[in-house]
Design an enzyme around this catalytic site. Structure first.
Site, short mmCIF file in Angstrom:
data_model
loop_
_atom_site.label_atom_id
_atom_site.label_comp_id
_atom_site.label_asym_id
_atom_site.label_seq_id
_atom_site.Cartn_x
_atom_site.Cartn_y
_atom_site.Cartn_z
N ASP A 50 0.80 -1.22 0.00
CA ASP A 50 0.00 0.00 0.00
C ASP A 50 0.83 1.28 0.00
O ASP A 50 0.32 2.34 -0.31
CB ASP A 50 -0.97 0.01 1.19
CG ASP A 50 -0.24 -0.07 2.52
OD1 ASP A 50 1.01 -0.14 2.51
OD2 ASP A 50 -0.92 -0.07 3.56
N ARG A 284 -4.96 4.51 6.43
CA ARG A 284 -5.20 4.31 4.99
C ARG A 284 -6.41 5.11 4.51
O ARG A 284 -7.09 5.77 5.28
CB ARG A 284 -5.45 2.82 4.74
CG ARG A 284 -4.28 1.93 5.05
CD ARG A 284 -3.48 1.69 3.80
NE ARG A 284 -4.37 1.18 2.75
CZ ARG A 284 -4.52 -0.11 2.45
NH1 ARG A 284 -3.80 -1.01 3.09
NH2 ARG A 284 -5.33 -0.50 1.49
N TYR A 292 0.48 -3.60 11.32
CA TYR A 292 1.49 -4.67 11.23
C TYR A 292 1.77 -5.08 12.66
O TYR A 292 2.16 -4.24 13.48
CB TYR A 292 2.78 -4.15 10.60
CG TYR A 292 2.71 -3.96 9.12
CD1 TYR A 292 2.80 -5.04 8.26
CD2 TYR A 292 2.58 -2.70 8.56
CE1 TYR A 292 2.76 -4.87 6.89
CE2 TYR A 292 2.53 -2.51 7.20
CZ TYR A 292 2.62 -3.61 6.36
OH TYR A 292 2.58 -3.43 5.01
N PRO A 368 7.81 -6.24 4.65
CA PRO A 368 7.06 -5.15 4.01
C PRO A 368 6.94 -3.89 4.86
O PRO A 368 6.43 -2.89 4.38
CB PRO A 368 5.68 -5.77 3.78
CG PRO A 368 5.55 -6.83 4.79
CD PRO A 368 6.91 -7.26 5.19
P1 FAD Z 1 3.66 -9.59 -7.47
O1 FAD Z 1 2.85 -8.45 -7.03
O2 FAD Z 1 3.69 -10.80 -6.61
O3 FAD Z 1 3.13 -9.99 -8.92
C1 FAD Z 1 3.47 -11.20 -9.54
C2 FAD Z 1 2.38 -11.55 -10.52
O4 FAD Z 1 2.78 -12.64 -11.30
C3 FAD Z 1 1.09 -11.95 -9.83
O5 FAD Z 1 0.01 -11.27 -10.40
C4 FAD Z 1 1.01 -13.45 -10.07
O6 FAD Z 1 -0.30 -13.95 -10.17
C5 FAD Z 1 1.74 -13.60 -11.38
N1 FAD Z 1 2.35 -14.91 -11.57
C6 FAD Z 1 3.01 -15.66 -10.68
N2 FAD Z 1 3.46 -16.77 -11.26
C7 FAD Z 1 3.10 -16.71 -12.54
C8 FAD Z 1 3.30 -17.58 -13.64
N3 FAD Z 1 3.97 -18.73 -13.54
N4 FAD Z 1 2.78 -17.22 -14.83
C9 FAD Z 1 2.10 -16.06 -14.97
N5 FAD Z 1 1.88 -15.22 -13.96
C10 FAD Z 1 2.40 -15.53 -12.76
N6 FAD Z 1 4.18 -5.35 0.38
C11 FAD Z 1 4.11 -4.29 1.20
O7 FAD Z 1 4.81 -3.31 0.95
N7 FAD Z 1 3.23 -4.33 2.27
C12 FAD Z 1 2.46 -5.42 2.54
O8 FAD Z 1 1.73 -5.46 3.51
C13 FAD Z 1 2.52 -6.52 1.70
N8 FAD Z 1 1.76 -7.62 1.90
C14 FAD Z 1 1.80 -8.64 1.02
C15 FAD Z 1 0.96 -9.74 1.19
C16 FAD Z 1 0.94 -10.78 0.28
C17 FAD Z 1 0.01 -11.92 0.49
C18 FAD Z 1 1.80 -10.73 -0.84
C19 FAD Z 1 1.78 -11.84 -1.86
C20 FAD Z 1 2.66 -9.65 -1.00
C21 FAD Z 1 2.67 -8.60 -0.09
N9 FAD Z 1 3.49 -7.49 -0.22
C22 FAD Z 1 3.42 -6.45 0.61
C23 FAD Z 1 4.50 -7.45 -1.24
C24 FAD Z 1 4.12 -6.66 -2.43
O9 FAD Z 1 2.80 -6.95 -2.80
C25 FAD Z 1 5.13 -7.03 -3.47
O10 FAD Z 1 6.42 -6.62 -3.04
C26 FAD Z 1 4.86 -6.40 -4.80
O11 FAD Z 1 3.58 -6.70 -5.23
C27 FAD Z 1 5.89 -6.94 -5.78
O12 FAD Z 1 5.48 -6.76 -7.07
P2 FAD Z 1 5.83 -7.81 -8.19
O13 FAD Z 1 5.17 -7.29 -9.41
O14 FAD Z 1 7.28 -8.05 -8.20
O15 FAD Z 1 5.19 -9.20 -7.73
#
Ligand code: FAD
Length: 700
Positions: A50, A284, A292, A368
């Site tokens: 967020d 928020r 947290y 996070p």
């Molecule tokens: P992600 O947001 O994880 O995106 C990855 C995407 O790839 C997803 O949409 C997934 O569905 C897709 N994917 C995965 N595998 C495949 C595949 N094989 N083929 C096609 N698509 C695929 N960050 C904070 O700062 N505060 C928080 O409180 C916080 N809580 C979180 C809680 C959870 C449950 C999760 C999962 C993450 C949390 N995070 C938090 C972390 C934050 O969301 C991530 O750091 C951020 O989203 C990273 O972005 P990203 O695009 O690298 O990965």
């Protein structure tokens, strides 16, 4: 069996989280053919990240949607520190600003990740339709099944060396399992509850693959960017690993509408209780507050892993109540919750052959609480996207792609180092007194928090030397710490003395950092602009000419000489600009002068190349600015703030991501030209000879 469909694409992005969407945004803005595939069949969810730091919002502004963020998010202004007093009861011990004052025109704000993804999707659609006639949309319900790199083709610019097999998922496969909950609010773990607000158009967002489940497709790509999160499939397909370990700290997260008498519930708070652990309050949007919460009662087993099935919202909430006691805390509505064990890991390699890259959570994970996951992930692909696009367009040399790892891996390493210290200080018990050596000193915590805030703003990012950043320094200190980056970075070295002289010309424009923003006034129409507003993310490099006191004849002669070289047929600017494109299509030249605006005339005092003429559109009035007072928005004092001498001026080169690449004197034209020769594929002599010019210097 039916032979699978085969197709070519320049860039294939795997995963449509924040990192994947940022990569797609660059492709859209640069007019590159790209596809983005996502295994989930829906975008909408609550929870997850967020926090948006100042640098991320600056980036959103350069893409064209910071206004939406600014309107809808909650702006965080103040942090309150709560610690035990002599009786062991929590009290407010300090208040500090949430964002370091003056660091950016934007302050940290918070908003649901799903809204941010929504704006990306709109932005990508708008720009890809405009630039390519072929809109990039997220293709949902698609899973990559194999990835093969043809090593014999990785150095061939025209080849498609990466082959990926894709499969369309069934509805069931594309819908991840939803965790059940015993919470009184009946909120799920948040992945699938809709938080659609009025302008979310469901049909648009839930666009699923049109192919029948099970349909296979073979895609040949020039580049693949794996943005598929912490459990990255791409990373495994490449045989790469994350290095590091899980910590013992287990935290719960809840997004609730709190009912409480705790006085600082609408401030960001760091609360250390005497014996019951720590808690962070993040106020928020829409009355929601994120907590947290340290879970002291849950401990990892012998394997180092905690049993997540034991963690319920009630358990998390009871921990929060204990930490905040004697204040009362309750809730009726819970929007989302989760629990996590902090893992601090970073990838040993960010790419294979500079053809397949990893970004975001796929190459680094950390706690996070510093609000960095989403920011750092988006900033990874903000660093990578334009480089891939400009190599594909034939503007930049392929070796600039090695700077992705050298620049970004160090950021992840720094983040993990910081997170390591911060998590220990935040999760530890406060010291009872000076003799309590095992306890955490709250003054030390406050200092770490303040340093953390500077780091977390994203403004401290300082890229090391390479063929994209001309500065001195040891690559081991300034660049990625892996041997792999050494070769490229060693090439870039300039002497400390030479660099110090250059940097002294603009002490407020450190080479390697993003250009700070101050207000300047348009010479043509007196409108004040923040300089950053003129730096769109459109894939163009920029030359910012600090022309100094242009009304002084001596200074004007220097500027005229500089412009004559820039405008000459054999200059790098003319050579790199395609014959059928405008002169500012690859490199944009902006001018800021230091003479009184009212005494200065755009057409009289500035050479044509600084405000180019188009036979259909006339002069360009958007490129020349004065460092002068505006009628309604004060005086930006740009020269003073940038540390540039008003008599002599200087020249600054910015990369397409607004990081400072080169600083030099107005008379140092040849050195600036060699910067562009180092990173661009300047056409050879023969191309220039076509128009009857003999060019002696040819880039390799
Ligand atoms: P992600 O947001 O994880 O995106 C990855 C995407 O790839 C997803 O949409 C997934 O569905 C897709 N994917 C995965 N595998 C495949 C595949 N094989 N083929 C096609 N698509 C695929 N960050 C904070 O700062 N505060 C928080 O409180 C916080 N809580 C979180 C809680 C959870 C449950 C999760 C999962 C993450 C949390 N995070 C938090 C972390 C934050 O969301 C991530 O750091 C951020 O989203 C990273 O972005 P990203 O695009 O690298 O990965």
């Amino acid at each position: 069996s039916v032979k699978p469909k085969e197709s070519n694409v320049d860039v294939l992005i795997v995963g449509a989280g924040p990192a994947g969407l940022m990569a797609a945004a660059w492709m859209a803005h640069c007019g590159i053919s790209a596809r983005i595939v996502e295994k989930r069949n829906t975008k909408i969810f609550t929870g997850q990240a967020d926090g948006l730091n100042s640098r991320t919002i600056e980036i959103f502004d350069s893409l064209g949607f910071s206004d939406r963020v600014w309107k809808e998010s909650n702006h965080m202004q103040e942090i309150c520190m709560w610690n035990p007093n002599a009786e062991g009861i929590i009290h407010r011990s300090d208040r500090i600003p949430d964002t370091v004052v003056g660091i950016s025109r934007y302050q940290q704000c918070v908003l649901n990740q799903s809204r941010i993804e929504r704006w990306f999707i709109d932005n990508i659609k708008k720009y890809s339709s405009k630039n390519n006639n072929n809109a990039i949309t997220v293709e949902r319900g698609i899973l990559p099944e194999s990835l093969v790199i043809d090593e014999s083709k990785v150095e061939d610019d025209d080849a498609y060396p990466v082959t990926v097999a894709l499969r369309t998922l069934t509805e069931e496969e594309a819908t991840p399992v939803q965790a059940a909950t015993a919470s009184k609010s009946a909120a799920s773990d948040g992945l699938f509850r809709s938080n659609l607000v009025q302008d979310d158009d469901e049909a648009d967002l839930l666009r699923k693959s049109q192919s029948r489940p099970g349909t296979k497709e073979i895609v040949h790509a020039k580049y693949v960017i794996g943005c598929d999160g912490a459990r990255s499939w791409t990373r495994r397909a490449l045989g790469l690993e994350l290095e590091g370990e899980a910590t013992d700290y287990i935290w719960g997260v809840m997004d609730i509408i709190p009912i409480t008498d705790f006085p600082d519930i609408r401030h960001r708070c760091a609360v250390h209780s005497a014996e019951n652990g720590s808690l962070m309050v993040i106020p928020r949007e829409n009355r929601i507050v994120r907590l947290y919460i340290q879970l002291k009662e849950v401990v990892p087993d012998a394997s180092g892993r905690a049993d997540r099935s034991k963690i319920t919202p009630d358990l998390i909430f009871r921990a929060a109540q204990k930490i905040l006691a004697p204040y009362k805390l309750d809730y009726e509505y819970c929007d989302w919750w989760t629990a996590y064990q902090i893992g601090q890991r970073v990838g040993n390699s960010y790419d294979v052959h500079n053809r397949v890259f990893l970004a975001g959570d796929a190459v680094h994970t950390h706690s996070p609480k510093a609000g960095q996951g989403m920011n750092v992930s988006m900033q990874d692909t903000f660093n990578l996207g334009w480089k891939v696009a400009l190599v594909l367009k034939g503007i930049c040399k392929r070796d600039i792609l090695a700077t992705y790892q050298s620049e970004r891996r160090r950021i992840a390493q720094d983040l993990i180092e910081f997170d390591h210290k911060f998590s220990r200080l935040f999760s530890g018990r406060p010291a009872k007194d000076l003799m309590d050596a095992e306890g955490i000193d709250m003054e030390e915590f406050k200092r770490a928090f303040m340093r953390g805030n500077l780091f977390a703003s994203g403004m401290q990012v300082d890229y090391g030397p390479s063929n994209l950043v001309v500065k001195s320094g040891n690559w081991r200190e300034l660049g990625d710490r892996s041997e792999k980056s050494a070769k490229l970075l060693a090439k870039a070295k300039i002497s400390d003395d030479k660099f110090a002289k250059k940097q002294a010309l603009a002490t407020g424009i450190p080479v390697g950092k993003r250009l700070a923003s101050f207000k300047v006034v348009s010479q043509a129409d007196a409108r004040p602009w923040h300089l950053q507003e003129r730096l769109k993310s459109d894939g163009r490099f920029r030359i910012v000419l600090f022309a100094g006191k242009i009304l002084s004849p001596q200074q004007k002669a220097r500027v005229d000489r500089f412009c004559a070289k820039l405008d000459a047929p054999e200059s790098f600017l003319r050579r790199i600009t395609p014959a059928d494109k405008a002169i500012d299509s690859v490199i944009d030249v902006l001018t800021i002068h230091a003479s009184p605006r009212k005494d200065t005339e755009l057409l009289r005092d500035f050479p044509d190349i600084l405000h180019p003429f188009d036979q259909h559109l006339g002069w360009d009035y958007t490129k020349v600015y004065a460092d002068d007072v505006s009628y309604h928005e004060g005086f930006g004092n740009a020269y003073k703030n940038y540390g540039v001498d008003k008599e002599k001026g200087c020249v600054v080169v910015l990369r397409p991501d607004h990081y400072v690449a080169w600083v030099g004197d107005i008379d140092d034209f040849e050195d600036m030209e060699s910067y562009f020769e180092g990173c661009m594929r300047l056409p050879a002599v023969s191309a220039a000879q076509d128009v009857g010019i003999v060019v002696e210097t040819v880039s390799s």
